[in-house]
Design an enzyme around this catalytic site. Structure first.
Site, PDB file in Angstrom:
ATOM      1  N   ASP A 156       1.265  -3.887 -21.494  1.00  0.00           N
ATOM      2  CA  ASP A 156       1.499  -5.514 -22.095  1.00  0.00           C
ATOM      3  C   ASP A 156      -0.453  -5.656 -22.489  1.00  0.00           C
ATOM      4  O   ASP A 156      -2.106  -4.781 -21.546  1.00  0.00           O
ATOM      5  CB  ASP A 156       1.345  -6.136 -20.551  1.00  0.00           C
ATOM      6  N   GLY A 179      -1.415  -6.768 -28.604  1.00  0.00           N
ATOM      7  CA  GLY A 179      -1.799  -7.173 -29.360  1.00  0.00           C
ATOM      8  C   GLY A 179      -2.837  -8.516 -29.256  1.00  0.00           C
ATOM      9  O   GLY A 179      -4.352  -8.691 -30.568  1.00  0.00           O
ATOM     10  N   HIS A 229       0.236  -1.767 -31.112  1.00  0.00           N
ATOM     11  CA  HIS A 229       1.214  -0.910 -30.684  1.00  0.00           C
ATOM     12  C   HIS A 229       0.957   0.965 -30.507  1.00  0.00           C
ATOM     13  O   HIS A 229       1.438   1.788 -29.826  1.00  0.00           O
ATOM     14  CB  HIS A 229       2.021  -1.242 -31.506  1.00  0.00           C
ATOM     15  N   ARG A 278      11.283 -11.072 -31.797  1.00  0.00           N
ATOM     16  CA  ARG A 278       9.815 -11.474 -32.492  1.00  0.00           C
ATOM     17  C   ARG A 278      10.023 -10.981 -33.829  1.00  0.00           C
ATOM     18  O   ARG A 278      11.469 -10.702 -34.306  1.00  0.00           O
ATOM     19  CB  ARG A 278       9.408  -9.878 -32.028  1.00  0.00           C
ATOM     20  N   LEU A 328       7.920  15.518 -12.682  1.00  0.00           N
ATOM     21  CA  LEU A 328       7.288  14.284 -12.999  1.00  0.00           C
ATOM     22  C   LEU A 328       8.711  13.479 -13.742  1.00  0.00           C
ATOM     23  O   LEU A 328       9.663  14.193 -14.538  1.00  0.00           O
ATOM     24  CB  LEU A 328       6.729  12.904 -14.098  1.00  0.00           C
TER      25      LEU A 328
END
Length: 264
Positions: free
Chosen positions: A35, A38, A52, A86, A146
């Protein structure tokens, strides 16, 4: 042997943190709510799309750091079912960046022995993206390092809804009885089947919510909220979160092992 020299040079604060963590205290599954893209762009007077784009570098750095720390499972929350609300240009940008990531980073996943799996309602994404995801899954299927899961068109409620629908379908077909449905059955039919529940959930940007992410799986997960915006998140921040996690006593509804007494 953890490849710490490439992410935490000797004498660095990160190295000191790593050396303070007993090997058995490392989490087996780390989940991250990414998060702050923006806000990162806004602080710099840049278009939101640049936030982004910068977030892609944070994904690259975090995946590589988790692999070198030998964390078995990493799950990143990339695009929720709610994100379709969005602006269309932003959704298109996110999808374009996903395509770009798959095209540019697949060789890195293969070379670093990383296994890849998308989770969520993948069938609702555009065909080109579905094909790219399927190709990445196939190309990394034999890898043993992983296990990197990326949540796309995902939400915890949607996942649970799909699991209930599957139960109803199987029951209608006579393949599932009421007594067959227990917690183990549900876990085995979630998108994350085959992986342990997250030990540690990190949320960047300082927001104090879980945003409909892994609702079933995080029942006893330890939470770390960092003010770092996602595009700035790097190996040092992952190490700091792991060190915070390692200092905690996990209870799972009981008492820490240190406080347990022998039965008499």
């Amino acid at each position: 042997m953890k490849d710490v020299d490439r992410i935490a040079p000797p004498g660095s604060e990160e190295r000191k943190l790593l050396e303070s963590i007993p090997p058995e205290r490392f989490p087996k599954h780390v989940a991250i709510i990414m998060d702050g893209n923006g806000r990162w762009a806004k602080k710099r007077g840049l278009p939101r799309v640049e936030g982004h784009r910068a977030g892609i570098e944070a994904v690259r750095s975090t995946v590589e750091a988790a692999a070198r720390l030998e964390i078995p499972v990493l799950t990143l929350y990339a695009f929720s079912t709610e994100n379709w609300r969005r602006p269309r240009w932003e959704v298109l940008t996110l999808m374009a960046l996903l395509k770009e990531y798959l095209n540019k980073e697949l060789h890195t996943l293969v070379e670093n022995n990383i296994r890849f799996r998308p989770i969520g309602r993948i069938h609702e994404l555009e065909p080109e993206i579905q094909q790219g995801l399927a190709h990445a899954v196939e190309a990394t299927a034999a890898n043993t390092g992983l296990f990197f899961q990326i949540a796309l068109n995902y939400s915890g409620r949607a996942e649970l809804t799909d699991t209930v629908r599957e139960a109803v379908r199987l029951a209608r077909e006579g393949k599932l009885r009421e007594d067959d449905v227990d917690e183990a059955w549900v876990a085995a039919h979630l998108a994350t089947a085959g992986t342990p529940d997250p030990d540690l959930l990190i949320r960047t940007s300082g927001e104090m919510r879980i945003s409909n992410f892994l609702l079933w799986q995080i029942a006893y997960t330890e939470l770390v909220i960092t003010p770092v915006l996602w595009p700035d998140f790097r190996a040092r921040d992952l190490i700091a979160a792991v060190a915070d996690y390692a200092r905690r006593e996990r209870r799972f509804g009981g008492v820490p092992e240190a406080e347990e007494t022998e039965e008499t």
